[in-house]
Scaffold this motif. Structure first.
Motif, mmCIF file in Angstrom:
data_model
loop_
_atom_site.group_PDB
_atom_site.id
_atom_site.type_symbol
_atom_site.label_atom_id
_atom_site.label_comp_id
_atom_site.label_asym_id
_atom_site.label_seq_id
_atom_site.Cartn_x
_atom_site.Cartn_y
_atom_site.Cartn_z
ATOM 1 N N PRO A 1 27.694 45.109 39.395
ATOM 2 C CA PRO A 1 28.971 45.811 39.627
ATOM 3 C C PRO A 1 29.899 44.376 39.744
ATOM 4 O O PRO A 1 31.259 43.959 39.608
ATOM 5 C CB PRO A 1 29.105 46.610 40.732
ATOM 6 N N PHE A 2 29.059 43.285 40.728
ATOM 7 C CA PHE A 2 30.368 41.982 40.925
ATOM 8 C C PHE A 2 30.108 41.296 39.697
ATOM 9 O O PHE A 2 31.390 40.845 39.575
ATOM 10 C CB PHE A 2 29.609 41.536 41.844
ATOM 11 N N MET A 3 29.439 41.281 38.901
ATOM 12 C CA MET A 3 29.252 40.367 37.505
ATOM 13 C C MET A 3 30.599 40.867 36.774
ATOM 14 O O MET A 3 30.874 39.982 35.951
ATOM 15 C CB MET A 3 27.764 40.426 37.310
ATOM 16 N N ILE A 4 30.270 42.026 36.993
ATOM 17 C CA ILE A 4 31.579 42.902 35.893
ATOM 18 C C ILE A 4 32.939 42.703 36.413
ATOM 19 O O ILE A 4 33.530 42.399 35.178
ATOM 20 C CB ILE A 4 31.293 44.622 35.902
ATOM 21 N N VAL A 5 32.729 42.354 38.210
ATOM 22 C CA VAL A 5 34.181 42.111 38.374
ATOM 23 C C VAL A 5 35.061 40.649 37.757
ATOM 24 O O VAL A 5 36.036 40.743 38.071
ATOM 25 C CB VAL A 5 34.671 42.800 39.533
ATOM 26 N N ASP A 6 33.795 40.392 37.840
ATOM 27 C CA ASP A 6 34.058 38.632 38.317
ATOM 28 C C ASP A 6 33.954 37.826 36.716
ATOM 29 O O ASP A 6 35.457 37.184 36.489
ATOM 30 C CB ASP A 6 32.708 37.427 38.351
ATOM 31 N N LEU A 7 33.435 38.971 35.935
ATOM 32 C CA LEU A 7 33.557 38.484 33.884
ATOM 33 C C LEU A 7 34.866 39.247 33.523
ATOM 34 O O LEU A 7 35.385 39.017 32.726
ATOM 35 C CB LEU A 7 32.135 38.420 33.301
ATOM 36 N N CYS A 8 34.819 40.190 34.108
ATOM 37 C CA CYS A 8 35.862 41.165 33.507
ATOM 38 C C CYS A 8 37.441 41.688 34.056
ATOM 39 O O CYS A 8 38.776 42.119 33.263
ATOM 40 C CB CYS A 8 35.665 42.531 32.896
ATOM 41 N N GLY A 9 37.323 41.577 35.621
ATOM 42 C CA GLY A 9 38.084 41.587 36.046
ATOM 43 C C GLY A 9 39.238 40.408 36.419
ATOM 44 O O GLY A 9 40.358 40.388 37.414
ATOM 45 N N GLN A 10 39.448 39.243 35.997
ATOM 46 C CA GLN A 10 40.504 38.635 35.782
ATOM 47 C C GLN A 10 41.859 38.300 36.179
ATOM 48 O O GLN A 10 42.547 38.105 36.937
ATOM 49 C CB GLN A 10 39.757 37.539 35.408
ATOM 50 N N HIS A 11 42.478 39.809 35.582
ATOM 51 C CA HIS A 11 43.057 39.813 35.540
ATOM 52 C C HIS A 11 43.756 41.834 35.873
ATOM 53 O O HIS A 11 44.844 42.063 36.420
ATOM 54 C CB HIS A 11 44.062 40.025 33.863
ATOM 55 N N TRP A 12 42.319 42.226 36.612
ATOM 56 C CA TRP A 12 42.560 43.075 37.764
ATOM 57 C C TRP A 12 43.274 42.654 39.278
ATOM 58 O O TRP A 12 43.049 42.699 40.543
ATOM 59 C CB TRP A 12 41.159 43.832 37.946
ATOM 60 N N ARG A 13 45.011 42.929 39.087
ATOM 61 C CA ARG A 13 45.119 42.658 40.424
ATOM 62 C C ARG A 13 44.641 43.150 41.518
ATOM 63 O O ARG A 13 44.742 42.855 43.042
ATOM 64 C CB ARG A 13 46.357 42.425 40.283
ATOM 65 N N TRP A 14 44.758 45.117 41.712
ATOM 66 C CA TRP A 14 43.479 45.626 42.563
ATOM 67 C C TRP A 14 42.279 44.359 43.238
ATOM 68 O O TRP A 14 42.274 44.639 44.715
ATOM 69 C CB TRP A 14 43.791 47.069 41.800
ATOM 70 N N ILE A 15 42.031 43.674 42.385
ATOM 71 C CA ILE A 15 40.389 43.450 43.376
ATOM 72 C C ILE A 15 41.105 41.725 43.954
ATOM 73 O O ILE A 15 40.062 41.520 44.177
ATOM 74 C CB ILE A 15 39.457 43.338 41.965
ATOM 75 N N GLN A 16 42.091 41.061 42.418
ATOM 76 C CA GLN A 16 42.032 39.497 42.457
ATOM 77 C C GLN A 16 42.937 39.507 43.645
ATOM 78 O O GLN A 16 42.554 38.331 44.435
ATOM 79 C CB GLN A 16 42.266 38.958 41.088
ATOM 80 N N LYS A 17 43.635 40.187 44.442
ATOM 81 C CA LYS A 17 44.075 40.152 45.750
ATOM 82 C C LYS A 17 43.352 39.603 46.644
ATOM 83 O O LYS A 17 43.582 38.884 47.717
ATOM 84 C CB LYS A 17 44.865 41.399 45.636
ATOM 85 N N TYR A 18 42.456 40.086 46.719
ATOM 86 C CA TYR A 18 41.138 39.869 48.097
ATOM 87 C C TYR A 18 39.974 38.309 47.719
ATOM 88 O O TYR A 18 39.193 38.594 48.344
ATOM 89 C CB TYR A 18 39.967 41.325 47.831
ATOM 90 N N LYS A 19 40.510 38.146 46.323
ATOM 91 C CA LYS A 19 39.704 36.464 45.922
ATOM 92 C C LYS A 19 39.931 35.963 47.342
ATOM 93 O O LYS A 19 41.066 35.718 47.501
ATOM 94 C CB LYS A 19 39.510 36.450 44.846
ATOM 95 N N ILE A 20 38.416 35.085 47.512
ATOM 96 C CA ILE A 20 38.991 33.561 48.812
ATOM 97 C C ILE A 20 39.672 32.371 48.289
ATOM 98 O O ILE A 20 40.015 32.415 48.567
ATOM 99 C CB ILE A 20 37.925 33.474 49.761
ATOM 100 N N GLN A 21 38.700 31.972 46.814
ATOM 101 C CA GLN A 21 38.965 30.727 46.744
ATOM 102 C C GLN A 21 40.052 31.169 45.216
ATOM 103 O O GLN A 21 39.013 31.326 44.119
ATOM 104 C CB GLN A 21 37.966 30.058 46.054
ATOM 105 N N THR A 22 40.976 31.611 45.170
ATOM 106 C CA THR A 22 42.400 32.318 44.157
ATOM 107 C C THR A 22 42.107 30.910 42.858
ATOM 108 O O THR A 22 42.874 31.697 41.736
ATOM 109 C CB THR A 22 43.299 32.016 44.207
ATOM 110 N N ASP A 23 41.730 29.761 43.480
ATOM 111 C CA ASP A 23 42.206 28.097 42.438
ATOM 112 C C ASP A 23 40.840 28.301 41.735
ATOM 113 O O ASP A 23 40.265 27.457 40.815
ATOM 114 C CB ASP A 23 42.201 27.475 42.453
ATOM 115 N N ARG A 24 39.798 29.122 41.337
ATOM 116 C CA ARG A 24 38.223 29.401 41.150
ATOM 117 C C ARG A 24 38.090 30.086 40.120
ATOM 118 O O ARG A 24 38.170 31.705 41.407
ATOM 119 C CB ARG A 24 37.755 28.966 41.706
ATOM 120 N N VAL A 25 37.992 30.298 38.850
ATOM 121 C CA VAL A 25 37.504 31.053 38.058
ATOM 122 C C VAL A 25 36.246 31.585 37.748
ATOM 123 O O VAL A 25 35.124 30.133 37.413
ATOM 124 C CB VAL A 25 38.569 30.906 36.958
#
Length: 332
Positions: free
Chosen positions: A78-102
């Motif tokens: 599930p986390f791999m899916i979020v990292d690779l496919c969810g880069q534009h999913w605002r509902w989860i990306q707002k919780y990312k710690i290092q926002t400048d790193r993809v």
């Protein structure tokens, strides 16, 4: 709630007449859903009884290894899916710690390769050796008590946490150990879930030994030991996901480090050596306040960085600072 009432509620769901209606030698006791022996009421008994009929597999030394490895890889998906496919999913990306790193596929692929290599070349031979030379696990009739099941896992986690804190501290402070062993894990300055076991083989085996032996201090029930292995996987993955999710323990347990502290360790490798808790880091002055969701840097962290800068300005030029890992090559 009485044992009789619980049996009445759940008995029809789990009842297996051929397994549960067994009398003892005196003929005056019939085992029930939650009680296999007189006076031994156990809420976890229905779970423990799932082993019945599969004992030849469950008592094998390979059983906890198989379930742990399977559980670990299932946690990655599930986390791999979020990292690779969810880069534009605002509902989860707002919780990312290092926002400048993809997190990109090259970083994930590299971690998968290293993890798979370690498991095939090192974990598999060790597992086979354990299967050959280790005796089968004794399987008691009754399950552990619920309180025993819970406190022993948290106590074992505290033991693991202390052991790894010492190991981790030494492998950062001693340059030889860092260069040849622990620096592998620090190829990633922005971790993702797959980095959890992106380790030098020696470190992976050491972590496995700590995980396996920590419950031994309490002569823990097999169910407790196996549950602890999965519990330790969950909290280890939590450390590396790179997200400050609102339901994670660090948001409501003041003594928990979690993802925000370990993410900061990957950014500033001479801080936050504890993998799970934070009391040893506080005691030895190596705690760094974590960066929060959305890249927010709280005042405590800004004050900490200002203090470190002031101390570094008067330090020996040959020394390295909190944000400068020893001979680390930041690949990701």
């Amino acid at each position: 709630m009485s044992a009789e009432l619980l049996d009445a509620i759940f008995g029809k769901v789990f009842w297996k007449n051929d397994l549960l209606e067994r009398q003892n030698d005196s003929g005056n006791f019939t085992s029930t859903l939650f009680m296999r022996e007189p006076g031994q009421f156990r809420l976890l008994q229905p779970i423990w009884d799932l082993r019945i009929g599969y004992e030849k597999y469950v008592h094998s030394p390979l059983f906890p290894i198989v379930i742990s490895v399977s559980f670990y890889f299932s946690c990655m998906i599930p986390f791999m899916i979020v990292d690779l496919c969810g880069q534009h999913w605002r509902w989860i990306q707002k919780y990312k710690i290092q926002t400048d790193r993809v997190v990109g596929w090259p970083a994930v692929r590299n971690a998968i390769i290293q993890t798979t290599w370690n498991h095939l070349l090192f974990i598999l031979p060790v597992s086979v050796a354990q299967w050959v030379w280790t005796p089968d696990t004794p399987l008691p009739t009754i399950a552990p008590g619920l309180w025993e099941f819970c406190w022993q896992q948290y106590a074992a986690l505290a033991i693991f946490d202390m052991e790894y804190f010492i190991w981790h501290f030494l492998h950062h402070k001693i340059r030889f150990l860092y260069r040849h062993i622990h620096s592998v894990h620090h190829h990633y300055s922005s971790p993702n879930a797959w980095v959890t076991q992106y380790l030098h083989p020696y470190e992976l085996i050491t972590v496995g030994i700590f995980t396996t032996t920590s419950p031994w201090w309490f002569a823990a029930h097999p169910l407790t030991q196996w549950s602890f292995m999965q519990f330790s996987i969950i909290v280890s993955v939590d450390d590396h996901i790179g997200y400050d999710l609102p339901f994670l323990p660090h948001n409501w347990m003041p003594f928990w480090g979690g993802s925000i502290k370990h993410d900061m360790h990957h950014q500033k490798p001479l801080s936050n050596f504890q993998p799970f808790f934070n009391w040893w880091d506080r005691l030895f002055g190596t705690e760094c306040p974590g960066q929060r969701a959305g890249g927010y840097r709280p005042k405590a962290m800004l004050d900490w960085e200002k203090k470190q800068t002031e101390e570094a300005s008067g330090a020996d030029p040959g020394q390295y600072g909190f944000d400068e890992p020893i001979m680390e090559s930041k690949h990701y």
